[in-house]
Structures are given as C-alpha cells and as structure tokens.
Design a protein around this motif. Structure first.
Motif, PDB file in Angstrom:
ATOM      1  N   TYR A  37       0.844  -1.208   0.000  1.00 26.93           N
ATOM      2  CA  TYR A  37       0.000   0.000   0.000  1.00 26.93           C
ATOM      3  C   TYR A  37       0.878   1.258   0.000  1.00 26.93           C
ATOM      4  O   TYR A  37       0.540   2.275  -0.598  1.00 26.93           O
ATOM      5  N   ARG A  38       2.014   1.163   0.686  1.00 27.54           N
ATOM      6  CA  ARG A  38       2.938   2.296   0.722  1.00 27.54           C
ATOM      7  C   ARG A  38       3.516   2.574  -0.667  1.00 27.54           C
ATOM      8  O   ARG A  38       3.691   3.730  -1.066  1.00 27.54           O
ATOM      9  N   ALA A  39       3.840   1.514  -1.412  1.00 26.74           N
ATOM     10  CA  ALA A  39       4.436   1.701  -2.737  1.00 26.74           C
ATOM     11  C   ALA A  39       3.450   2.416  -3.665  1.00 26.74           C
ATOM     12  O   ALA A  39       3.826   3.335  -4.407  1.00 26.74           O
ATOM     13  N   VAL A  98      -0.938   7.167   3.488  1.00 31.07           N
ATOM     14  CA  VAL A  98      -1.139   5.760   3.104  1.00 31.07           C
ATOM     15  C   VAL A  98      -2.507   5.192   3.517  1.00 31.07           C
ATOM     16  O   VAL A  98      -3.115   4.428   2.762  1.00 31.07           O
ATOM     17  N   SER A  99      -3.026   5.610   4.667  1.00 27.05           N
ATOM     18  CA  SER A  99      -4.321   5.059   5.079  1.00 27.05           C
ATOM     19  C   SER A  99      -5.437   5.489   4.137  1.00 27.05           C
ATOM     20  O   SER A  99      -6.362   4.731   3.874  1.00 27.05           O
ATOM     21  N   GLU A 100      -5.335   6.735   3.640  1.00 31.10           N
ATOM     22  CA  GLU A 100      -6.353   7.224   2.697  1.00 31.10           C
ATOM     23  C   GLU A 100      -6.311   6.424   1.396  1.00 31.10           C
ATOM     24  O   GLU A 100      -7.343   6.046   0.853  1.00 31.10           O
ATOM     25  N   ARG A 129      -3.628  -5.844   7.958  1.00 25.73           N
ATOM     26  CA  ARG A 129      -4.811  -5.401   8.710  1.00 25.73           C
ATOM     27  C   ARG A 129      -6.020  -6.304   8.470  1.00 25.73           C
ATOM     28  O   ARG A 129      -6.872  -6.443   9.335  1.00 25.73           O
ATOM     29  N   ASP A 130      -6.082  -6.858   7.238  1.00 31.44           N
ATOM     30  CA  ASP A 130      -7.287  -7.570   6.802  1.00 31.44           C
ATOM     31  C   ASP A 130      -6.977  -8.996   6.379  1.00 31.44           C
ATOM     32  O   ASP A 130      -7.716  -9.604   5.629  1.00 31.44           O
ATOM     33  N   LEU A 131      -5.848  -9.523   6.832  1.00 30.05           N
ATOM     34  CA  LEU A 131      -5.397 -10.806   6.282  1.00 30.05           C
ATOM     35  C   LEU A 131      -6.220 -11.969   6.838  1.00 30.05           C
ATOM     36  O   LEU A 131      -6.681 -12.831   6.094  1.00 30.05           O
ATOM     37  N   LYS A 176      -5.070   8.610  14.032  1.00 36.23           N
ATOM     38  CA  LYS A 176      -5.753   8.924  12.766  1.00 36.23           C
ATOM     39  C   LYS A 176      -5.748   7.697  11.844  1.00 36.23           C
ATOM     40  O   LYS A 176      -6.762   7.327  11.257  1.00 36.23           O
ATOM     41  N   ARG A 177      -4.569   7.050  11.748  1.00 37.41           N
ATOM     42  CA  ARG A 177      -4.487   5.888  10.854  1.00 37.41           C
ATOM     43  C   ARG A 177      -5.359   4.745  11.330  1.00 37.41           C
ATOM     44  O   ARG A 177      -6.048   4.098  10.545  1.00 37.41           O
ATOM     45  N   ASP A 178      -5.346   4.499  12.640  1.00 41.97           N
ATOM     46  CA  ASP A 178      -6.197   3.412  13.180  1.00 41.97           C
ATOM     47  C   ASP A 178      -7.658   3.683  12.862  1.00 41.97           C
ATOM     48  O   ASP A 178      -8.411   2.775  12.532  1.00 41.97           O
TER      49      ASP A 178
HETATM   50  O1   DC Z   1       1.722  -1.618   8.353  1.00 38.53           O
HETATM   51  P1   DC Z   1       1.967  -0.268   7.687  1.00 38.53           P
HETATM   52  O2   DC Z   1       2.006   0.875   8.639  1.00 38.53           O
HETATM   53  O3   DC Z   1       3.151  -0.286   6.780  1.00 38.53           O
HETATM   54  O4   DC Z   1       0.678  -0.070   6.768  1.00 38.53           O
HETATM   55  C1   DC Z   1       0.515   1.062   5.989  1.00 38.53           C
HETATM   56  C2   DC Z   1      -0.954   1.337   5.767  1.00 38.53           C
HETATM   57  O5   DC Z   1      -1.492   0.369   4.857  1.00 38.53           O
HETATM   58  C3   DC Z   1      -1.834   1.302   7.001  1.00 38.53           C
HETATM   59  O6   DC Z   1      -2.261   2.603   7.352  1.00 38.53           O
HETATM   60  C4   DC Z   1      -3.021   0.485   6.640  1.00 38.53           C
HETATM   61  C5   DC Z   1      -2.765  -0.057   5.284  1.00 38.53           C
HETATM   62  N1   DC Z   1      -2.839  -1.513   5.233  1.00 38.53           N
HETATM   63  C6   DC Z   1      -4.056  -2.070   4.943  1.00 38.53           C
HETATM   64  O7   DC Z   1      -5.043  -1.351   4.818  1.00 38.53           O
HETATM   65  N2   DC Z   1      -4.166  -3.411   4.788  1.00 38.53           N
HETATM   66  C7   DC Z   1      -3.103  -4.196   4.948  1.00 38.53           C
HETATM   67  N3   DC Z   1      -3.226  -5.520   4.776  1.00 38.53           N
HETATM   68  C8   DC Z   1      -1.850  -3.641   5.267  1.00 38.53           C
HETATM   69  C9   DC Z   1      -1.745  -2.276   5.430  1.00 38.53           C
END
Ligand code: DC
Length: 221
Positions: A37-39, A98-100, A129-131, A176-178
C-alpha cells in the motif's frame, strides 16, 4: 498454496519486527502487505495526487503500476515498476497519506490479489490489517497483535530515531491511521473471529516472538 501465518493489528503493535523474526525461525518467507500500500501511495504522491476519491483516475493508474516484492535477507525489497523503492516508502509523507490510499476499493482489490498470488509460491508469515478476515480467511494460524497507544507511539519514535517531543505527533498519526483503517467499508482492520489475540504492551520483543512461535509450533509442528 503453502502454509500461511497471518499477523494483523493496528499500526505500531509490533507486527513487522515480530513477523520478520518469526519467519526466520520457521524458515518461511515474510510478506509485508503494508509496504505494498505504501508503494502505491508513493507512486500517487510522485504523480502529484492529493485527492484519492476519483476512482477512474486511480483505476487508470493502477493498471500501469507493477509492484514486485522480493525476499532480501531477513526482510523484503519493494520494486515499483522495476525501481527499488524500499527506502522511499517509509517517508513521513507516505505515512501521512497511506491510510487514505489504502481505503480506496480498487487499490485494495489489486493489492489483495497480488498478496494471494505471492502466497501461492511460498510458506509465508504475512502482516497487515485484513489478512485473517479477508485475504486469507483459511490461514493456518491467525494472530491479532495489540498494544497500548502510548507504547506504540514510543516504539515508532525509537524506530524513527525521532526526538522525544515528537511523541504527541506520533500518537496523533497512529490514532488517525487506526481510525481510517478500522472504519473504512472495504476489508477494515478487525480481529478475525478465530484469531489469537496477543497483547504486547508489557512484553519484550523476545517474549512476544517466543509466545507466537510457541503458538505456531503447537499448531503446525
Ligand atoms: O503496516 P503499515 O504501517 O506499513 O501499513 C501502511 C498502511 O497500509 C496502514 O495505514 C493500513 C494499510 N494496510 C491495509 O489497509 N491493509 C493491509 N493488509 C496492510 C496495510
């Protein structure tokens, strides 16, 4: 598909360091789904995007976005259209957006497909997060990591070598990200019903790795 161990949880709960150490102990490959997601976020920022609500613009750009993840040492190298962006994706700017970007349906579906393809080739320890809930509902082991917000913020501070007076900014960024990660419609951050929760607030790094390793050893031998 090989064996799949997933570690989900909020930002700063210790997923990356734990997943890397666990993968090493088990001889599995580590998959950092957040890095993917960061890339994409890095690419969109390079293109000057600041509004991520235009789904056709996002879709068009995704179709020419190639992301490759290559195991390297204990970690991973991330390539965006054949350029190594492993360092660039950790910038504060990417942190801020990145969260957006990860909340956009088209982005999620594209990344989730790549993650499933990756799992077809290796035994993996994947973090995200969603695995457990969405990408790998039949994973062999599901861990959900949590830790107090203050502890998570101080860990991030240490990781980034930042001065102590940045603590509040780190706390605010994590909060904010959470919030964005757990309130989005598509595959939000959530503990899977069959996940084992591990609270790392009072654990040392070695203790948390050992605890999860023991869970894995009992379940998959
Ligand atoms: O783990 P991280 O901080 O590198 O994750 C970056 C962002 O990517 C985080 O804000 C949520 C999102 N993310 C996601 O939505 N689903 C995932 N499986 C992994 C990360």
């Amino acid at each position: 598909m090989g064996k799949v161990i997933v570690i989900d949880g909020p930002a700063g709960s210790g997923k990356s360091t734990t997943a890397i150490a666990l993968a090493k102990k088990l001889g599995f490959i580590y998959l950092d789904t957040g890095a993917m997601y960061r890339a994409v976020t890095y690419k969109f920022l390079q293109l000057g995007f600041s509004d991520f609500s235009n789904s056709s613009k996002i879709k068009n750009n995704l179709s020419n976005t190639k992301i490759d993840i290559k195991p390297a040492g204990d970690g991973l190298q991330i390539y965006l259209n054949d350029s190594d962006v492993t360092m660039q994706i950790r910038s504060d700017e990417v942190d801020g957006f990145v969260s957006e970007v990860a909340a956009v349906d088209q982005v999620r579906e594209y990344m989730q497909e790549l993650q499933r393809q990756f799992a077809g080739h290796f035994d993996i320890v994947a973090e995200g997060r969603d695995l457990g809930t969405y990408v790998f509902p039949d994973a062999d082991i599901k861990i959900y990591l949590v830790a107090d917000l203050d502890i998570r913020a101080s860990r991030r501070l240490l990781q980034k070598n930042a001065a102590a007076d940045n603590l509040k900014a780190f706390r605010d960024n994590l909060t904010k990200r959470d919030h964005i990660d757990s309130s989005r419609k598509h595959s939000p951050l959530k503990k899977a019903r069959d996940a084992i929760e591990v609270d790392t607030t009072d654990l040392t790094f070695d203790q948390q790795v050992e605890e999860i390793y023991e869970i894995c050893r009992k379940k998959i031998g």
